[in-house]
Design a protein around this motif. Structure first.
Motif, PDB file in Angstrom:
ATOM      1  N   LEU A 277       0.869  -1.167   0.000  1.00 55.48           N
ATOM      2  CA  LEU A 277       0.000   0.000   0.000  1.00 55.48           C
ATOM      3  C   LEU A 277       0.910   1.223   0.000  1.00 55.48           C
ATOM      4  N   HIS A 278       0.819   2.022  -1.065  1.00 56.93           N
ATOM      5  CA  HIS A 278       1.674   3.195  -1.200  1.00 56.93           C
ATOM      6  C   HIS A 278       0.865   4.465  -0.971  1.00 56.93           C
ATOM      7  N   LEU A 279       1.227   5.154   0.106  1.00 52.10           N
ATOM      8  CA  LEU A 279       0.517   6.348   0.549  1.00 52.10           C
ATOM      9  C   LEU A 279       0.902   7.570  -0.293  1.00 52.10           C
ATOM     10  N   PRO A 280       0.019   8.560  -0.364  1.00 50.90           N
ATOM     11  CA  PRO A 280       0.406   9.813  -1.038  1.00 50.90           C
ATOM     12  C   PRO A 280       1.562  10.467  -0.292  1.00 50.90           C
ATOM     13  N   VAL A 281       2.472  11.066  -1.050  1.00 55.09           N
ATOM     14  CA  VAL A 281       3.614  11.720  -0.416  1.00 55.09           C
ATOM     15  C   VAL A 281       3.306  13.189  -0.155  1.00 55.09           C
ATOM     16  N   VAL A 282       4.049  13.750   0.769  1.00 62.51           N
ATOM     17  CA  VAL A 282       3.884  15.161   1.116  1.00 62.51           C
ATOM     18  C   VAL A 282       4.959  15.963   0.385  1.00 62.51           C
ATOM     19  N   VAL A 283       4.555  17.050  -0.260  1.00 56.09           N
ATOM     20  CA  VAL A 283       5.519  17.901  -0.955  1.00 56.09           C
ATOM     21  C   VAL A 283       5.426  19.320  -0.421  1.00 56.09           C
ATOM     22  N   ASN A 284       6.468  20.097  -0.672  1.00 55.53           N
ATOM     23  CA  ASN A 284       6.471  21.489  -0.245  1.00 55.53           C
ATOM     24  C   ASN A 284       5.833  22.376  -1.317  1.00 55.53           C
ATOM     25  N   ALA A 285       5.872  23.668  -1.108  1.00 55.72           N
ATOM     26  CA  ALA A 285       5.222  24.599  -2.025  1.00 55.72           C
ATOM     27  C   ALA A 285       5.836  24.591  -3.422  1.00 55.72           C
ATOM     28  N   SER A 286       7.072  24.065  -3.524  1.00 56.33           N
ATOM     29  CA  SER A 286       7.737  23.975  -4.828  1.00 56.33           C
ATOM     30  C   SER A 286       7.472  22.643  -5.522  1.00 56.33           C
ATOM     31  N   GLY A 287       6.651  21.806  -4.888  1.00 51.55           N
ATOM     32  CA  GLY A 287       6.347  20.500  -5.456  1.00 51.55           C
ATOM     33  C   GLY A 287       7.395  19.457  -5.183  1.00 51.55           C
ATOM     34  N   GLU A 288       8.321  19.732  -4.261  1.00 49.74           N
ATOM     35  CA  GLU A 288       9.378  18.785  -3.926  1.00 49.74           C
ATOM     36  C   GLU A 288       8.967  17.933  -2.735  1.00 49.74           C
ATOM     37  N   LYS A 289       9.302  16.657  -2.784  1.00 46.87           N
ATOM     38  CA  LYS A 289       9.023  15.780  -1.656  1.00 46.87           C
ATOM     39  C   LYS A 289       9.758  16.274  -0.416  1.00 46.87           C
ATOM     40  N   LEU A 290       9.068  16.268   0.722  1.00 51.65           N
ATOM     41  CA  LEU A 290       9.710  16.673   1.961  1.00 51.65           C
ATOM     42  C   LEU A 290      10.837  15.706   2.302  1.00 51.65           C
ATOM     43  N   SER A 291      12.010  16.242   2.550  1.00 52.15           N
ATOM     44  CA  SER A 291      13.178  15.432   2.890  1.00 52.15           C
ATOM     45  C   SER A 291      14.238  16.334   3.487  1.00 52.15           C
TER      46      SER A 291
ATOM     47  N   ALA B  13      -1.560  14.692  10.558  1.00 48.12           N
ATOM     48  CA  ALA B  13      -1.158  13.555   9.727  1.00 48.12           C
ATOM     49  C   ALA B  13      -2.354  12.728   9.283  1.00 48.12           C
ATOM     50  N   ILE B  14      -3.286  12.427  10.188  1.00 46.15           N
ATOM     51  CA  ILE B  14      -4.418  11.590   9.774  1.00 46.15           C
ATOM     52  C   ILE B  14      -5.381  12.361   8.874  1.00 46.15           C
ATOM     53  N   ARG B  15      -5.448  13.671   9.037  1.00 53.41           N
ATOM     54  CA  ARG B  15      -6.250  14.463   8.095  1.00 53.41           C
ATOM     55  C   ARG B  15      -5.647  14.425   6.704  1.00 53.41           C
ATOM     56  N   PHE B  16      -4.317  14.499   6.628  1.00 48.39           N
ATOM     57  CA  PHE B  16      -3.651  14.364   5.339  1.00 48.39           C
ATOM     58  C   PHE B  16      -3.995  13.026   4.698  1.00 48.39           C
ATOM     59  N   LEU B  17      -4.168  12.014   5.528  1.00 42.61           N
ATOM     60  CA  LEU B  17      -4.498  10.672   5.041  1.00 42.61           C
ATOM     61  C   LEU B  17      -6.002  10.470   4.869  1.00 42.61           C
ATOM     62  N   GLY B  18      -6.752  11.548   4.845  1.00 41.15           N
ATOM     63  CA  GLY B  18      -8.173  11.478   4.498  1.00 41.15           C
ATOM     64  C   GLY B  18      -9.117  11.165   5.636  1.00 41.15           C
ATOM     65  N   GLN B  19      -8.600  11.039   6.856  1.00 46.61           N
ATOM     66  CA  GLN B  19      -9.463  10.706   7.987  1.00 46.61           C
ATOM     67  C   GLN B  19     -10.135  11.984   8.513  1.00 46.61           C
ATOM     68  N   ARG B  20     -11.206  11.824   9.266  1.00 46.74           N
ATOM     69  CA  ARG B  20     -11.984  12.970   9.726  1.00 46.74           C
ATOM     70  C   ARG B  20     -12.159  12.952  11.245  1.00 46.74           C
ATOM     71  N   PRO B  21     -11.107  13.312  11.955  1.00 48.07           N
ATOM     72  CA  PRO B  21     -11.200  13.318  13.419  1.00 48.07           C
ATOM     73  C   PRO B  21     -12.111  14.442  13.902  1.00 48.07           C
ATOM     74  N   PRO B  22     -12.837  14.239  14.971  1.00 50.82           N
ATOM     75  CA  PRO B  22     -13.673  15.312  15.529  1.00 50.82           C
ATOM     76  C   PRO B  22     -12.798  16.441  16.077  1.00 50.82           C
ATOM     77  N   SER B  23     -13.305  17.660  16.036  1.00 53.58           N
ATOM     78  CA  SER B  23     -12.519  18.817  16.458  1.00 53.58           C
ATOM     79  C   SER B  23     -12.083  18.721  17.911  1.00 53.58           C
TER      80      SER B  23
END
Length: 303
Positions: free
Chosen positions: A228-242, A262-272
């Motif tokens: 299972l390959h998760l979406p990667v996070v990139v910066n404002a320049s489109g570069e992978k965070l590293s 992190a879980i919001r980035f992964l599409g989850q919906r935690p309560p406020s």
């Protein structure tokens, strides 16, 4: 920190960071995704430090990563595995491939390879210059693995069907560098098999590496994990965070806030109201409410 939680042997996942610096948000997303996939299935979750190359390792980074995982409440099973302590296993696998005549020595320079006119998914494809040269004991050079053009195909749990022909897309690839350092592709395959890993959850930037690993698993007679390959996070320049793109370390002084991000980035919906809870309450909610089908398939997103 070793987990005392009751787990099932059916699912065995892992998180395998490289100690090139502290955890940043991109590596946190990979850790959280793999952790919740394992824990939501009552499975085991292992931590492996991928420190094959001493020149890339930052002193103290391994301990810092483990400390950060501890503060984040991410409990691992068993002992932490360090790749620099497993050279005997990698050598044994390489020897098995040598006996099967899949390995040959390559003395080509980086410039000679870069001058190749054949381009693949990761840049120039090695043109096979040394492939026809007989391998004899003591011949210097990198150790390359012979590939073929039979399609390698698998179904990724998030990205769907993926197909690649190694010979044309990658070419014969290195399993041990000329300086003796074992390659990631060999080490990760040996480690996953030795640790009995059944499910690999990691960033989508490693999707193109998976056919190489499946090819090695087939040659070595290892079981093939689910991927299972998760979406990667990139910066404002489109570069992978590293470390190379100067990604900021995560702020563990407010761990719940970082984990919710992190879980919001992964599409989850935690309560406020979860933001006001403690670490244990966060993980209880996240584990009980984790939904793989909500993870976005897109390969990158601006942080």
């Amino acid at each position: 920190m070793t987990s005392s939680r009751s787990t099932s042997s059916a699912y065995r996942g892992r998180f395998a960071p490289s100690p090139t610096g502290p955890l940043h948000f991109g590596s946190l997303v990979a850790a959280v995704g793999s952790y919740l996939e394992a824990r939501s299935r009552h499975g085991k979750w292992f931590v492996r430090i991928e420190n094959l190359d001493p020149l890339r390792e930052v002193p103290g980074a391994s301990d810092e990563i483990l400390s950060m995982l501890d503060v984040l409440g991410m409990e691992w099973d068993g002992e932490v595995v360090y790749q620099n302590q497993r050279h005997t296993l990698y050598k044994a696998a390489l020897t098995t491939l040598e006996r099967q005549h899949f390995i040959y020595a390559c003395t080509c320079s980086r410039k000679e390879i870069a001058d190749s006119t054949i381009m693949g998914i990761d840049g120039p494809v090695y043109p096979g210059t040394c492939r026809g040269v007989s391998l004899h004991k003591g011949r210097p050079g990198a150790k390359r693995l012979r590939t073929d053009n039979q399609p390698i195909e698998f179904s990724d749990a998030l990205q769907g069907r993926f197909r690649q022909r190694l010979d044309s897309a990658i070419g014969d690839f290195v399993l041990q560098r000329a300086d003796g350092v074992f390659a990631y592709q060999l080490a990760v395959v040996v480690d996953d098999a030795e640790q009995g890993v059944t499910h690999v959850v990691r960033g989508e930037d490693l999707l193109n590496s998976t056919p190489r690993q499946i090819y090695l698993q087939q040659l070595l007679g290892y079981p093939i994990p689910s991927y299972l390959h998760l979406p990667v996070v990139v910066n404002a320049s489109g570069e992978k965070l590293s470390k190379q793109t100067r990604a900021a370390r995560i702020n563990v002084s407010d761990p719940v806030r970082q984990l919710i991000k992190a879980i919001r980035f992964l599409g989850q919906r935690p309560p406020s109201e979860l933001i006001n809870e403690n670490i244990a309450s966060f993980w209880k909610w996240a584990t009980e409410n984790w939904k793989q089908e909500m993870i976005p398939r897109k390969t990158a997103e601006i942080c």
